[in-house]
Scaffold this active site. Structure first.
Site, PDB file in Angstrom:
ATOM      1  N   LYS A 186       0.792  -1.214   0.210  1.00  0.00           N
ATOM      2  CA  LYS A 186      -0.049  -0.015   0.115  1.00  0.00           C
ATOM      3  C   LYS A 186       0.760   1.247   0.120  1.00  0.00           C
ATOM      4  O   LYS A 186       1.466   1.481   0.964  1.00  0.00           O
ATOM      5  CB  LYS A 186      -0.728  -0.096   1.245  1.00  0.00           C
ATOM      6  CG  LYS A 186      -1.920   0.979   1.109  1.00  0.00           C
ATOM      7  CD  LYS A 186      -2.415   1.888   2.142  1.00  0.00           C
ATOM      8  CE  LYS A 186      -1.430   2.790   2.637  1.00  0.00           C
ATOM      9  NZ  LYS A 186      -1.339   4.096   1.749  1.00  0.00           N
ATOM     10  N   GLU A 262       9.603   1.456  10.662  1.00  0.00           N
ATOM     11  CA  GLU A 262      10.418   2.502  10.396  1.00  0.00           C
ATOM     12  C   GLU A 262       9.959   3.637  10.487  1.00  0.00           C
ATOM     13  O   GLU A 262       9.010   4.131   9.675  1.00  0.00           O
ATOM     14  CB  GLU A 262      10.990   2.265   8.912  1.00  0.00           C
ATOM     15  CG  GLU A 262      11.878   1.020   8.658  1.00  0.00           C
ATOM     16  CD  GLU A 262      13.089   0.868   9.265  1.00  0.00           C
ATOM     17  OE1 GLU A 262      13.913   1.900   9.718  1.00  0.00           O
ATOM     18  OE2 GLU A 262      13.630  -0.059   9.427  1.00  0.00           O
ATOM     19  N   CYS A 296      13.434  11.185   7.171  1.00  0.00           N
ATOM     20  CA  CYS A 296      13.541  10.722   8.559  1.00  0.00           C
ATOM     21  C   CYS A 296      14.900  10.790   9.206  1.00  0.00           C
ATOM     22  O   CYS A 296      15.111  10.858  10.554  1.00  0.00           O
ATOM     23  CB  CYS A 296      13.004   8.987   8.693  1.00  0.00           C
ATOM     24  SG  CYS A 296      13.964   8.162   7.531  1.00  0.00           S
ATOM     25  N   GLU A 393       9.503  16.634  14.849  1.00  0.00           N
ATOM     26  CA  GLU A 393      10.140  16.305  13.555  1.00  0.00           C
ATOM     27  C   GLU A 393       9.754  17.476  12.572  1.00  0.00           C
ATOM     28  O   GLU A 393       8.545  17.835  12.394  1.00  0.00           O
ATOM     29  CB  GLU A 393       9.645  14.925  13.287  1.00  0.00           C
ATOM     30  CG  GLU A 393      10.637  14.369  12.044  1.00  0.00           C
ATOM     31  CD  GLU A 393       9.942  13.138  11.330  1.00  0.00           C
ATOM     32  OE1 GLU A 393       8.863  12.854  11.684  1.00  0.00           O
ATOM     33  OE2 GLU A 393      10.730  12.275  10.836  1.00  0.00           O
TER      34      GLU A 393
HETATM   35  N1  LIG Z   1      12.428   5.312   9.766  1.00  0.00           N
HETATM   36  C1  LIG Z   1      12.363   5.434   8.385  1.00  0.00           C
HETATM   37  O1  LIG Z   1      13.134   4.569   7.826  1.00  0.00           O
HETATM   38  C2  LIG Z   1      11.342   6.382   7.700  1.00  0.00           C
HETATM   39  C3  LIG Z   1      11.556   6.351   6.358  1.00  0.00           C
HETATM   40  C4  LIG Z   1      10.681   7.546   5.510  1.00  0.00           C
HETATM   41  C5  LIG Z   1       9.770   8.101   6.275  1.00  0.00           C
HETATM   42  N2  LIG Z   1       9.661   8.014   7.637  1.00  0.00           N
HETATM   43  C6  LIG Z   1       8.771   8.771   8.513  1.00  0.00           C
HETATM   44  O2  LIG Z   1       7.205   8.805   7.757  1.00  0.00           O
HETATM   45  C7  LIG Z   1       6.920  10.130   7.908  1.00  0.00           C
HETATM   46  C8  LIG Z   1       6.446  10.873   6.751  1.00  0.00           C
HETATM   47  O3  LIG Z   1       5.723  10.242   6.217  1.00  0.00           O
HETATM   48  P1  LIG Z   1       4.123  10.164   6.169  1.00  0.00           P
HETATM   49  O4  LIG Z   1       3.628  11.448   6.326  1.00  0.00           O
HETATM   50  O5  LIG Z   1       3.696   9.369   4.716  1.00  0.00           O
HETATM   51  O6  LIG Z   1       3.708   9.464   7.196  1.00  0.00           O
HETATM   52  P2  LIG Z   1       2.242   8.862   7.545  1.00  0.00           P
HETATM   53  O7  LIG Z   1       2.471   8.010   8.923  1.00  0.00           O
HETATM   54  O8  LIG Z   1       1.235   9.652   7.715  1.00  0.00           O
HETATM   55  O9  LIG Z   1       2.096   7.652   6.490  1.00  0.00           O
HETATM   56  C9  LIG Z   1       2.777   6.665   6.219  1.00  0.00           C
HETATM   57  C10 LIG Z   1       1.795   5.585   5.260  1.00  0.00           C
HETATM   58  O10 LIG Z   1       1.083   5.169   6.412  1.00  0.00           O
HETATM   59  C11 LIG Z   1      -0.223   5.171   5.796  1.00  0.00           C
HETATM   60  N3  LIG Z   1      -1.295   5.347   6.774  1.00  0.00           N
HETATM   61  C12 LIG Z   1      -1.461   6.350   7.350  1.00  0.00           C
HETATM   62  N4  LIG Z   1      -2.546   6.127   8.086  1.00  0.00           N
HETATM   63  C13 LIG Z   1      -2.821   4.659   8.240  1.00  0.00           C
HETATM   64  C14 LIG Z   1      -3.559   3.702   8.837  1.00  0.00           C
HETATM   65  N5  LIG Z   1      -4.586   4.011   9.906  1.00  0.00           N
HETATM   66  N6  LIG Z   1      -3.507   2.584   8.596  1.00  0.00           N
HETATM   67  C15 LIG Z   1      -2.654   2.113   7.429  1.00  0.00           C
HETATM   68  N7  LIG Z   1      -1.930   3.064   6.938  1.00  0.00           N
HETATM   69  C16 LIG Z   1      -1.916   4.314   7.114  1.00  0.00           C
HETATM   70  C17 LIG Z   1      -0.133   6.417   4.594  1.00  0.00           C
HETATM   71  O11 LIG Z   1      -1.220   6.309   3.872  1.00  0.00           O
HETATM   72  C18 LIG Z   1       1.185   6.074   4.010  1.00  0.00           C
HETATM   73  O12 LIG Z   1       0.927   5.274   3.139  1.00  0.00           O
HETATM   74  C19 LIG Z   1       7.857  10.952   9.035  1.00  0.00           C
HETATM   75  O13 LIG Z   1       7.475  10.845  10.433  1.00  0.00           O
HETATM   76  C20 LIG Z   1       9.240  10.123   8.567  1.00  0.00           C
HETATM   77  O14 LIG Z   1      10.157  10.594   9.524  1.00  0.00           O
HETATM   78  C21 LIG Z   1      10.582   7.306   8.255  1.00  0.00           C
HETATM   79  O1  LIG Z   2      13.190   9.056   5.222  1.00  0.00           O
HETATM   80  C1  LIG Z   2      14.033   8.266   5.401  1.00  0.00           C
HETATM   81  C2  LIG Z   2      14.603   7.522   4.678  1.00  0.00           C
HETATM   82  C3  LIG Z   2      15.725   8.092   4.361  1.00  0.00           C
HETATM   83  C4  LIG Z   2      16.756   7.135   3.520  1.00  0.00           C
HETATM   84  O2  LIG Z   2      16.675   5.970   3.490  1.00  0.00           O
HETATM   85  O3  LIG Z   2      17.898   7.496   3.359  1.00  0.00           O
END
Ligand SMILES: NC(=O)c1ccc[n+]([C@@H]2O[C@H](COP(=O)([O-])OP(=O)(O)OC[C@H]3O[C@@H](n4cnc5c(N)ncnc54)[C@H](O)[C@@H]3O)[C@@H](O)[C@H]2O)c1
Ligand SMILES: O=CCCC(=O)O
Length: 492
Positions: A186, A262, A296, A393
């Protein structure tokens, strides 16, 4: 050179617009579609099928039906499919890069970087597919034999964010394929097009029907909620915010799912008095401005020794001020738009809160007028300890700088967050660097380096930044479980 309209039109025409279920692209059962926007202009790029719960259920049916034969497929064959996918993504690098720039906003040069980063997971796990080794040993009392093997965990739900549309998908799909798992992907509703095109590449690479199913949706929770409660699902791998991850972990407890999480970060970037300040500034530029700060791993708090703070801040602000904002498809652009209006408002709210509490903007500090969701690259100094920007963040091109007096204070400030994804440390003293590695509560550390991401390394966090690791030797383990067979003494 700006990209021509006909090039964009042709590329978008090559993106499948259906849901991928059991090897076929089909419309949503409801007939509904979701619009995908260009954040640089606010215009609709393409409309694609918008899945609901019944489509997701059909995707899990397909994944479940394919699981047994997929897990029994020779590891070498699984690896070769990944290798062909690596070659295909590399051959189509310009298409993937342009598509990501259009739907996510990042400058083309950065999008090309993400294509090679994302493709590396395919190559790495094509090589790891044949290395899911077990072991055979004699029990300590000599009376039996212990056989330990690794098996595919089973059908997985993979949920990805919008900020790295290719790499966040390949970082999950490639190890799942290598391990012999089937899956439902998804992608984020804001940037699903890259996943659509990538899934088509996986089909061309020979992935059997039902192994990878893709359900883009505007109603994430409702659409995937039933899957998480379905006993056929065995694993949930999520990349996204800590807030959503916490909710999904609670949901996953229902079926005691294997989970990989993640989540968000709040990375400290520590500059010691003995650092090469120019190298620290160069590292800071990448750690902060890569992906417009929408990573992130983005440095969220610059913690600088008081004796070099002024030199670091002024050099950093001068470089940041040179970074031109603009649409990612223009060659001159160094910083693209933020993903949407809500994100830009949140960034500005954090900046305004800090400035009203006494912070000073050395450069930037405001949204850019005109179409798209641009924000001025910003450096803030004299940021008070209680400012929200140090605790939340930022996810934008804003760098708050604070100072410290000694190593203990640097450690205390760096660890003073519920997040623990990555930290950056700049020092010429190797012992100090290693000491910081021991003291910092993070899953990753950049030592005199502003970026740590590498397909061959275990990526992931501690504390509220998540569970599990992606990439490296550890990445495939997330999709395998250990089975032990106790064998009677063959000599008895
Ligand atoms: N640690 C990592 O590797 C990593 C990598 C990339 C992004 N991030 C984090 O992601 C965030 C940004 O991404 P975002 O805005 O897309 O995050 P988000 O949590 O809003 O959404 C992430 C995904 O989850 C889905 N989602 C949202 N609510 C859901 C639910 N109730 N059930 C199932 N799926 C659901 C979204 O549609 C999307 O596909 C930041 O906090 C960033 O730090 C972390
Ligand atoms: O947003 C987090 C992922 C960043 C990365 O994999 O370098």
């Amino acid at each position: 050179m700006t990209v021509s309209e006909s090039r964009i039109k042709d590329l978008l025409a090559s993106v499948p617009t259906g849901l991928l279920i059991n090897g076929e692209w089909r419309p949503a059962a409801s007939g509904k579609t979701l619009d995908v926007f260009n954040p640089a202009t606010g215009e609709v790029l393409l409309s694609i099928a918008d899945a609901a719960a019944e489509d997701a259920a059909a995707a899990l049916d397909a994944a479940d039906a394919a699981q047994q034969s997929w897990a029994a497929t020779a590891p070498r064959e699984r690896g070769e499919i990944l290798r062909r996918a690596f070659e295909a993504v590399t051959a189509r690098a310009e298409d993937f890069a342009l598509l990501m720039t259009l739907e996510m906003g990042k400058p083309l040069a950065e999008a090309r970087g993400e294509v090679s980063y994302g493709a590396e997971f395919l190559r790495w796990f094509s090589e790891e597919a044949v290395r899911a080794f077990g072991r055979y040993s004699i029990a300590p009392d000599g009376k039996s034999r212990l056989l330990v093997t690794k098996k595919a965990v089973g059908p997985c739900l993979l949920i990805t964010p919008w900020n790295f549309p290719l790499a966040m998908a390949t970082r999950k799909i490639a190890p799942a394929v290598a391990a012999g798992c089937t899956m439902v992907l998804k992608p984020a509703a804001l940037t699903p097009l890259t996943s659509q095109l990538f899934a088509a590449v996986m089909q061309e690479a020979g992935l059997p029907a039902g192994v990878l199913n893709v359900v883009a949706t505007s109603t994430a929770g409702q659409t995937t909620g039933g899957l998480i409660k379905d006993s056929r699902l065995r694993k949930l791998s999520f990349t996204g915010s800590t807030e959503v991850g916490q909710r999904l972990l609670a949901d996953a407890s229902h079926n005691v799912l294997r989970t990989s999480m993640e989540l968000g970060g709040n990375a400290p970037f520590v500059v010691f008095e003995d650092a090469d300040v120019d190298a620290a500034v160069a590292g800071a530029m990448v750690a902060k401005l890569r992906n417009m700060g929408e990573a992130c791993t983005a440095a969220n708090r610059f913690i600088v020794h008081e004796s070099v703070a002024e030199e670091f801040s002024s050099k950093f602000a001068a470089k940041v001020a040179e970074m031109a904002t603009g649409p990612g498809i223009e060659d001159s652009t160094k910083v693209g738009p933020l993903i949407d209006q809500k994100s830009r408002e949140k960034v500005h709210e954090l900046v305004s809160d800090a400035v009203s509490a006494g912070a000073v903007a050395l450069t930037g500090g405001a949204p850019v007028d005109g179409p798209g969701y641009f924000y001025q690259p910003t450096v803030l100094t004299q940021v008070p300890a209680e400012a929200r920007i140090l605790a939340e963040e930022i996810f934008g091109p804003v760098a708050p700088v604070v100072t410290f007096k000694d190593e203990n204070e640097a450690v205390r400030l760096a660890n003073g967050t519920e997040y623990g994804l990555v930290a950056y440390v700049f020092t010429r003293d190797l012992n100090r660097g290693l000491r910081m590695g021991e003291k910092l509560e993070t899953g990753m550390l950049g030592l005199n380096a502003g970026v740590v991401s590498n397909a061959a390394a275990p990526f992931g966090g501690v504390k509220q930044s998540g569970l599990g690791r992606e990439g490296g030797l550890e990445g495939i383990e997330e999709y395998l479980y250990t089975q032990y067979i106790g064998i009677a003494d063959p000599n008895a």
